[in-house]
Design an enzyme around this catalytic site. Sequence first.
Site, PDB file in Angstrom:
ATOM      1  N   LYS A 128       0.854  -1.162   0.040  1.00 29.32           N
ATOM      2  CA  LYS A 128       0.031   0.177  -0.013  1.00 29.32           C
ATOM      3  C   LYS A 128       0.993   1.383  -0.012  1.00 29.32           C
ATOM      4  O   LYS A 128       2.331   1.321   0.170  1.00 29.32           O
ATOM      5  CB  LYS A 128      -0.811  -0.066   1.098  1.00 29.32           C
ATOM      6  CG  LYS A 128      -0.256   0.102   2.445  1.00 29.32           C
ATOM      7  CD  LYS A 128      -0.992  -0.475   3.619  1.00 29.32           C
ATOM      8  CE  LYS A 128      -0.195  -0.397   4.967  1.00 29.32           C
ATOM      9  NZ  LYS A 128      -1.307  -1.003   6.281  1.00 29.32           N
ATOM     10  N   ARG A 148     -10.077  -0.467  15.869  1.00 32.79           N
ATOM     11  CA  ARG A 148     -10.012   0.365  14.893  1.00 32.79           C
ATOM     12  C   ARG A 148     -11.015  -0.148  13.826  1.00 32.79           C
ATOM     13  O   ARG A 148     -11.981   0.446  13.866  1.00 32.79           O
ATOM     14  CB  ARG A 148      -8.501   0.506  14.228  1.00 32.79           C
ATOM     15  CG  ARG A 148      -8.516   1.598  13.252  1.00 32.79           C
ATOM     16  CD  ARG A 148      -7.083   1.774  12.523  1.00 32.79           C
ATOM     17  NE  ARG A 148      -6.505   0.357  12.267  1.00 32.79           N
ATOM     18  CZ  ARG A 148      -5.215   0.343  11.622  1.00 32.79           C
ATOM     19  NH1 ARG A 148      -4.467   1.459  11.735  1.00 32.79           N
ATOM     20  NH2 ARG A 148      -4.989  -0.889  10.987  1.00 32.79           N
ATOM     21  N   TYR A 155      16.414  30.470   7.613  1.00 32.38           N
ATOM     22  CA  TYR A 155      15.002  31.197   7.974  1.00 32.38           C
ATOM     23  C   TYR A 155      15.135  31.030   9.553  1.00 32.38           C
ATOM     24  O   TYR A 155      15.335  30.337  10.312  1.00 32.38           O
ATOM     25  CB  TYR A 155      13.863  30.370   7.549  1.00 32.38           C
ATOM     26  CG  TYR A 155      13.394  30.636   6.067  1.00 32.38           C
ATOM     27  CD1 TYR A 155      13.299  31.962   5.525  1.00 32.38           C
ATOM     28  CD2 TYR A 155      13.484  29.310   5.225  1.00 32.38           C
ATOM     29  CE1 TYR A 155      13.203  32.030   4.132  1.00 32.38           C
ATOM     30  CE2 TYR A 155      13.354  29.610   3.959  1.00 32.38           C
ATOM     31  CZ  TYR A 155      13.182  30.823   3.428  1.00 32.38           C
ATOM     32  OH  TYR A 155      12.744  30.867   1.961  1.00 32.38           O
ATOM     33  N   MET A 178      12.184  24.539   1.852  1.00 30.29           N
ATOM     34  CA  MET A 178      11.377  23.750   1.033  1.00 30.29           C
ATOM     35  C   MET A 178      12.280  22.930   0.080  1.00 30.29           C
ATOM     36  O   MET A 178      12.018  21.903  -0.191  1.00 30.29           O
ATOM     37  CB  MET A 178      10.528  24.745   0.220  1.00 30.29           C
ATOM     38  CG  MET A 178       9.596  23.927  -0.890  1.00 30.29           C
ATOM     39  SD  MET A 178       8.335  25.009  -1.934  1.00 30.29           S
ATOM     40  CE  MET A 178       7.463  26.037  -0.591  1.00 30.29           C
TER      41      MET A 178
END
EC number: 5.1.1.1
Length: 372
Positions: free
Chosen positions: A35, A143, A268, A316
Site C-alpha cells: 500500500k 480500529r 530562515y 522547501m
Amino acid sequence: MKPFPRAEISRYALQSNLAQLRLIAPNSKIMAVVKANGYGHGLLNVAECVGLLNYVESVCKYHGGADGFGLARLEEALQLREGGVKGKLLLLEGFFRQSDLPTLVSHNIDTVVHHESQLQMLETIALDKPVTVWIKIDTGMHRIGFSLEQFDSIYQRLLACPQVAKPIHLMTHFACADEPDNPLTQTQMNAFEQQVSGLEGDRTLANSAGTLFWPTSQADWVRPGIALYGVSPVVGDRGVNHRLIPAMELVSNLIAVREHKAGDSVGYGASWTAKKDTRLGVVAIGYGDGYPRNAPEGTPVWINGRRVPIVGRVSMDMLTVDLGADAQDNVGDSVQLWGKALAVEEVAEHIGTIAYELVTKLTPRVVVELLD
Ligand SMILES: *Cc1c(COP(=O)(O)O)cnc(C)c1O
C-alpha cells in the site's frame, strides 16, 4: 549527472528481504504489503522485484516471489493488475462503495469485510461471480473489524450470502506487536483462535512485528510491510538485526559549500548560530521533497563516509549541514539522507516519527529509480 534528489530502490534488497522473511516464517505464505505506493518505493517496482509480473502459482514458490499483495485502495490493486500482476490481491480495508464490487470480481481482487455496511452492499447486489472475502475480527486493536460478540451472526450472514465465495478467510490485526513485552498480542492471538477454531478458511494475523517477534502468530499468511523494505517496526531496533537490508537510499547532492564565521546564523529564522568558524554544506532536498521540516538541529545526514548534523531550519528545497572547519567536501558530492549507511530508523528517531512515515511521505519531485 543523475537527477537529484532521488530514492534509489535496491532490487537485491527487496528480494533478499523476501527470502529472509521466508526463513523467518517458513510455514506461511507471504502477502507482501505494498500500500501507499509500496511504502514510497514505487508500487510496480516492488511488484516487479518480489511479485513476478507473470505470476504462475505453481512456480511462484520456486522463484521465491510473494504469494500475494496487500493494498489499502482499489486503485492500487488495479494498478498492479494493469502492471501485469496475476497473483492474489487483498484490499486490507475492503471496498468502500457498492459499485466497486463488480470491479473486484472482474479483476479477481479479494476484499476484507470489517463493517456491516459492506455486508449490506454484498447482500443487495447481483454479481457474475462471488467475491473472496476475509472477515476482519477485532480482537483488541479496536480500529476496524467485528467484535467478538458480533462475529457469529456476521459470519452466518456471510455464509448465507451467494455473493461471497466459500470458504471465508479469517483475519485480525495486532495493536502492540512491536512491543515484545506487551501481553495484548498474546491476548489477541487467544481471542482469535477461540473465535475461528473449527472454521474453514485461511488465517492471517501477523504484520511485520508479528512475523518477527511473535512466531506463533504466523499462521497461513503473514502480512509484512515495513520489514520487506528492510526496516524494523520496533523503536530502537534496526532492520539489519533481522538480516534485512534497507531497500531505499534517499540521496541528493551538495549544491554549495560555504565558509561560515563564528557568530553567523543560517537560514530562515536565523535559528542556529555557529559557535566557531566552520564550513556549511547546502543539500538540495527539503520539505518540498518530503524531508520533514521539523527535523531538528543535529539530525544526521551522511556525506563522504561520515555523519554530519543538520543546522538551521529545513527549507522547501534545501537544508544546511555543518561540515566542520577542515571539511574537504565539494559541490556535487553525493549526500545520503537515509539508506544503508544511515538507517532510516535512526533518522526517524531524531525527528520524532517512525520510519514508515519518512519513506511514504516523499513527494513526486523525488525521482524513484530501481537499481539492481
Ligand atoms: C499496513 C498493514 C500491514 C503491514 O504492516 P507493517 O507494520 O508495515 O508490516 C499488515 N496488515 C494490515 C491490515 C495493514 O493495514
